[in-house]
Design a protein around this motif. Structure first.
Motif, PDB file in Angstrom:
ATOM      1  N   ASN A  94       2.063  36.036  31.861  1.00 41.13           N
ATOM      2  CA  ASN A  94       2.893  36.565  33.106  1.00 41.13           C
ATOM      3  C   ASN A  94       3.657  38.036  32.645  1.00 41.13           C
ATOM      4  OD1 ASN A  94       2.439  34.494  34.669  1.00 41.13           O
ATOM      5  ND2 ASN A  94       3.992  33.470  33.431  1.00 41.13           N
ATOM      6  N   PHE A  95       3.134  38.792  31.657  1.00 42.08           N
ATOM      7  CA  PHE A  95       3.615  39.971  31.381  1.00 42.08           C
ATOM      8  C   PHE A  95       2.742  41.011  31.211  1.00 42.08           C
ATOM      9  CE2 PHE A  95       7.203  37.522  30.129  1.00 42.08           C
ATOM     10  CZ  PHE A  95       8.375  38.156  30.060  1.00 42.08           C
ATOM     11  N   LYS A  96       2.872  42.312  31.456  1.00 47.80           N
ATOM     12  CA  LYS A  96       1.842  43.578  31.137  1.00 47.80           C
ATOM     13  C   LYS A  96       2.680  44.384  30.430  1.00 47.80           C
ATOM     14  CE  LYS A  96      -0.758  44.952  34.323  1.00 47.80           C
ATOM     15  NZ  LYS A  96      -1.435  45.311  35.701  1.00 47.80           N
ATOM     16  N   TYR A  97       1.820  45.205  29.524  1.00 46.16           N
ATOM     17  CA  TYR A  97       2.503  46.326  28.939  1.00 46.16           C
ATOM     18  C   TYR A  97       3.708  45.926  28.022  1.00 46.16           C
ATOM     19  CZ  TYR A  97      -0.742  48.033  32.501  1.00 46.16           C
ATOM     20  OH  TYR A  97      -1.429  48.356  33.410  1.00 46.16           O
ATOM     21  N   VAL A  98       3.802  45.084  27.139  1.00 48.26           N
ATOM     22  CA  VAL A  98       4.965  44.595  26.351  1.00 48.26           C
ATOM     23  C   VAL A  98       4.929  45.476  25.113  1.00 48.26           C
ATOM     24  CG1 VAL A  98       6.244  42.977  25.291  1.00 48.26           C
ATOM     25  CG2 VAL A  98       5.019  42.203  27.318  1.00 48.26           C
ATOM     26  N   LEU A  99       6.026  46.299  24.862  1.00 51.93           N
ATOM     27  CA  LEU A  99       5.761  47.327  23.902  1.00 51.93           C
ATOM     28  C   LEU A  99       7.150  47.084  22.816  1.00 51.93           C
ATOM     29  CD1 LEU A  99       5.463  50.542  25.826  1.00 51.93           C
ATOM     30  CD2 LEU A  99       3.704  48.978  24.930  1.00 51.93           C
ATOM     31  N   ILE A 100       6.764  47.282  21.779  1.00 55.31           N
ATOM     32  CA  ILE A 100       7.879  47.440  20.705  1.00 55.31           C
ATOM     33  C   ILE A 100       8.411  48.955  20.675  1.00 55.31           C
ATOM     34  CG2 ILE A 100       8.611  47.304  18.301  1.00 55.31           C
ATOM     35  CD1 ILE A 100       6.341  45.254  17.824  1.00 55.31           C
ATOM     36  N   GLY A 128       6.029  32.126  21.025  1.00 56.98           N
ATOM     37  CA  GLY A 128       4.552  32.085  20.948  1.00 56.98           C
ATOM     38  C   GLY A 128       4.005  33.311  19.807  1.00 56.98           C
ATOM     39  N   GLU A 129       2.900  33.530  19.644  1.00 56.44           N
ATOM     40  CA  GLU A 129       2.509  34.329  18.647  1.00 56.44           C
ATOM     41  C   GLU A 129       1.263  35.282  19.388  1.00 56.44           C
ATOM     42  OE1 GLU A 129       0.658  34.653  14.136  1.00 56.44           O
ATOM     43  OE2 GLU A 129       0.947  32.626  15.183  1.00 56.44           O
ATOM     44  N   TYR A 130       1.454  36.476  19.199  1.00 53.59           N
ATOM     45  CA  TYR A 130       0.620  37.558  19.943  1.00 53.59           C
ATOM     46  C   TYR A 130       0.157  38.631  19.011  1.00 53.59           C
ATOM     47  CZ  TYR A 130       3.626  35.479  23.533  1.00 53.59           C
ATOM     48  OH  TYR A 130       4.185  34.620  24.343  1.00 53.59           O
ATOM     49  N   GLU A 131      -1.043  38.928  19.217  1.00 52.58           N
ATOM     50  CA  GLU A 131      -1.494  40.153  18.184  1.00 52.58           C
ATOM     51  C   GLU A 131      -1.086  41.497  18.951  1.00 52.58           C
ATOM     52  OE1 GLU A 131      -5.963  41.975  16.992  1.00 52.58           O
ATOM     53  OE2 GLU A 131      -5.983  40.011  18.259  1.00 52.58           O
ATOM     54  N   ILE A 132      -1.021  42.418  17.980  1.00 54.14           N
ATOM     55  CA  ILE A 132      -0.446  43.651  18.206  1.00 54.14           C
ATOM     56  C   ILE A 132      -1.693  44.664  18.217  1.00 54.14           C
ATOM     57  CG2 ILE A 132       1.090  45.530  17.700  1.00 54.14           C
ATOM     58  CD1 ILE A 132       3.131  43.640  16.806  1.00 54.14           C
ATOM     59  N   LYS A 133      -1.700  45.508  19.155  1.00 60.07           N
ATOM     60  CA  LYS A 133      -2.745  46.780  19.130  1.00 60.07           C
ATOM     61  C   LYS A 133      -1.969  47.773  19.586  1.00 60.07           C
ATOM     62  CE  LYS A 133      -6.720  43.718  19.837  1.00 60.07           C
ATOM     63  NZ  LYS A 133      -7.820  43.263  20.730  1.00 60.07           N
ATOM     64  N   PHE A 134      -2.593  49.036  19.491  1.00 66.23           N
ATOM     65  CA  PHE A 134      -2.266  50.362  19.925  1.00 66.23           C
ATOM     66  C   PHE A 134      -2.398  50.365  21.357  1.00 66.23           C
ATOM     67  CE2 PHE A 134      -3.138  52.053  15.535  1.00 66.23           C
ATOM     68  CZ  PHE A 134      -1.893  52.332  15.351  1.00 66.23           C
ATOM     69  N   ARG A 135      -1.521  51.001  22.055  1.00 63.85           N
ATOM     70  CA  ARG A 135      -1.756  51.305  23.358  1.00 63.85           C
ATOM     71  C   ARG A 135      -1.632  52.948  23.416  1.00 63.85           C
ATOM     72  NH1 ARG A 135      -1.608  50.064  28.688  1.00 63.85           N
ATOM     73  NH2 ARG A 135      -0.578  51.255  30.277  1.00 63.85           N
ATOM     74  N   PRO A 149       5.562  52.802  10.677  1.00 62.29           N
ATOM     75  CA  PRO A 149       4.366  53.202   9.819  1.00 62.29           C
ATOM     76  C   PRO A 149       3.869  51.994   9.148  1.00 62.29           C
ATOM     77  CG  PRO A 149       6.213  54.663   9.260  1.00 62.29           C
ATOM     78  CD  PRO A 149       6.673  53.604  10.305  1.00 62.29           C
ATOM     79  N   LYS A 150       4.442  51.037   8.856  1.00 60.82           N
ATOM     80  CA  LYS A 150       3.944  49.840   8.120  1.00 60.82           C
ATOM     81  C   LYS A 150       2.915  49.281   9.230  1.00 60.82           C
ATOM     82  CE  LYS A 150       8.374  48.748   6.149  1.00 60.82           C
ATOM     83  NZ  LYS A 150       9.589  48.060   5.630  1.00 60.82           N
ATOM     84  N   VAL A 151       3.119  48.851  10.376  1.00 59.62           N
ATOM     85  CA  VAL A 151       2.273  48.284  11.275  1.00 59.62           C
ATOM     86  C   VAL A 151       1.197  49.466  11.679  1.00 59.62           C
ATOM     87  CG1 VAL A 151       2.053  47.319  13.707  1.00 59.62           C
ATOM     88  CG2 VAL A 151       4.060  46.935  12.155  1.00 59.62           C
ATOM     89  N   ARG A 152       1.234  50.614  11.943  1.00 60.34           N
ATOM     90  CA  ARG A 152       0.397  51.581  12.137  1.00 60.34           C
ATOM     91  C   ARG A 152      -0.511  51.623  11.112  1.00 60.34           C
ATOM     92  NH1 ARG A 152       2.668  57.059  10.679  1.00 60.34           N
ATOM     93  NH2 ARG A 152       2.217  56.050   8.560  1.00 60.34           N
ATOM     94  N   ASP A 153      -0.241  51.731   9.751  1.00 56.78           N
ATOM     95  CA  ASP A 153      -0.878  51.791   8.615  1.00 56.78           C
ATOM     96  C   ASP A 153      -1.781  50.474   8.585  1.00 56.78           C
ATOM     97  OD1 ASP A 153       0.055  54.216   8.256  1.00 56.78           O
ATOM     98  OD2 ASP A 153       0.989  53.710   6.287  1.00 56.78           O
ATOM     99  N   ALA A 154      -1.243  49.375   8.795  1.00 54.11           N
ATOM    100  CA  ALA A 154      -2.069  48.220   8.772  1.00 54.11           C
ATOM    101  C   ALA A 154      -3.168  48.015   9.651  1.00 54.11           C
ATOM    102  CB  ALA A 154      -1.223  46.779   9.083  1.00 54.11           C
ATOM    103  N   GLY A 177      -0.211  55.473  18.607  1.00 54.69           N
ATOM    104  CA  GLY A 177      -0.142  54.841  19.791  1.00 54.69           C
ATOM    105  C   GLY A 177       1.030  53.752  19.904  1.00 54.69           C
ATOM    106  N   MET A 178       1.628  53.341  20.957  1.00 58.12           N
ATOM    107  CA  MET A 178       2.588  52.441  21.209  1.00 58.12           C
ATOM    108  C   MET A 178       2.066  51.087  20.730  1.00 58.12           C
ATOM    109  SD  MET A 178       5.231  54.291  22.354  1.00 58.12           S
ATOM    110  CE  MET A 178       6.193  52.979  22.422  1.00 58.12           C
ATOM    111  N   LEU A 179       3.006  50.231  20.109  1.00 54.99           N
ATOM    112  CA  LEU A 179       2.750  48.746  19.695  1.00 54.99           C
ATOM    113  C   LEU A 179       2.740  47.849  20.779  1.00 54.99           C
ATOM    114  CD1 LEU A 179       4.884  49.099  16.229  1.00 54.99           C
ATOM    115  CD2 LEU A 179       2.072  49.444  16.711  1.00 54.99           C
TER     116      LEU A 179
END
Length: 158
Positions: free
Chosen positions: A88-94, A48-55, A136-141, A79-81
């Motif tokens: 059914n998941f919580k706190y899924v990070l990269i 599936g497709e998920y949005e990424i935000k800072f944690r 940095p690519k994701v952070r800057d975006a 922040g963590m990505l």
């Protein structure tokens, strides 16, 4: 920004993938194995497709912020990505790690990848190098207000 995870090898304890940023290969990825029914800390992220935000809370964020701000200067780590609304998941990070043992349901990055026929737990190498190139690519975006999504799909799965 659009991230695509293409899973291509499916083991008994791990799943290998390729990560693309806006259609360009970025690095390798590793997760736990794919399961029909989720087992905590032992299951790959659902397709599936998920949005990424800072944690920006939690011990992982605190440790990584200290590590990377020391290495690259204050403010490098925002922040963590975190993947949003994963069923059914919580706190899924990269984040960094070398085998499925370093993941509790998160997505790990690496510059090299070992065939799952060699190691059932999977292995990705130079994880910090891959993360330091990717982050940095994701952070800057995100800092620039851009929506960042990550899509997980499987190929060659019978």
């Amino acid at each position: 920004m659009k991230l695509d995870v293409i899973r291509h090898q499916f083991g008994v304890d791990a799943t290998n993938s390729l990560l693309f940023v806006d259609g360009v290969f970025e690095c390798y990825g590793l997760e736990d194995e794919i399961r029909e029914v989720k087992i905590m800390k032992e299951t790959a992220i659902p397709t599936g497709e998920y949005e990424i935000k800072f944690r920006t809370v939690g011990g992982f964020h605190t440790r990584e912020k200290a590590r990377y701000d020391k290495k690259f200067g204050a403010g490098w780590h925002k922040g963590m990505l975190e993947l949003q609304d994963v069923p059914n998941f919580k706190y899924v990070l990269i984040h960094t790690g070398n085998s499925d043992e370093n993941s509790a349901g998160c997505y790990l990055l690496g510059s090299t990848q070992q065939d799952l026929d060699i190691s059932k737990d999977g292995f990705i190498g130079s994880s910090r190098v891959a993360y330091e190139r990717f982050y940095p690519k994701v952070r800057d975006a995100l800092v620039n207000g851009e929506k960042v999504t990550i899509k997980f799909s499987n190929i060659n799965l019978e």
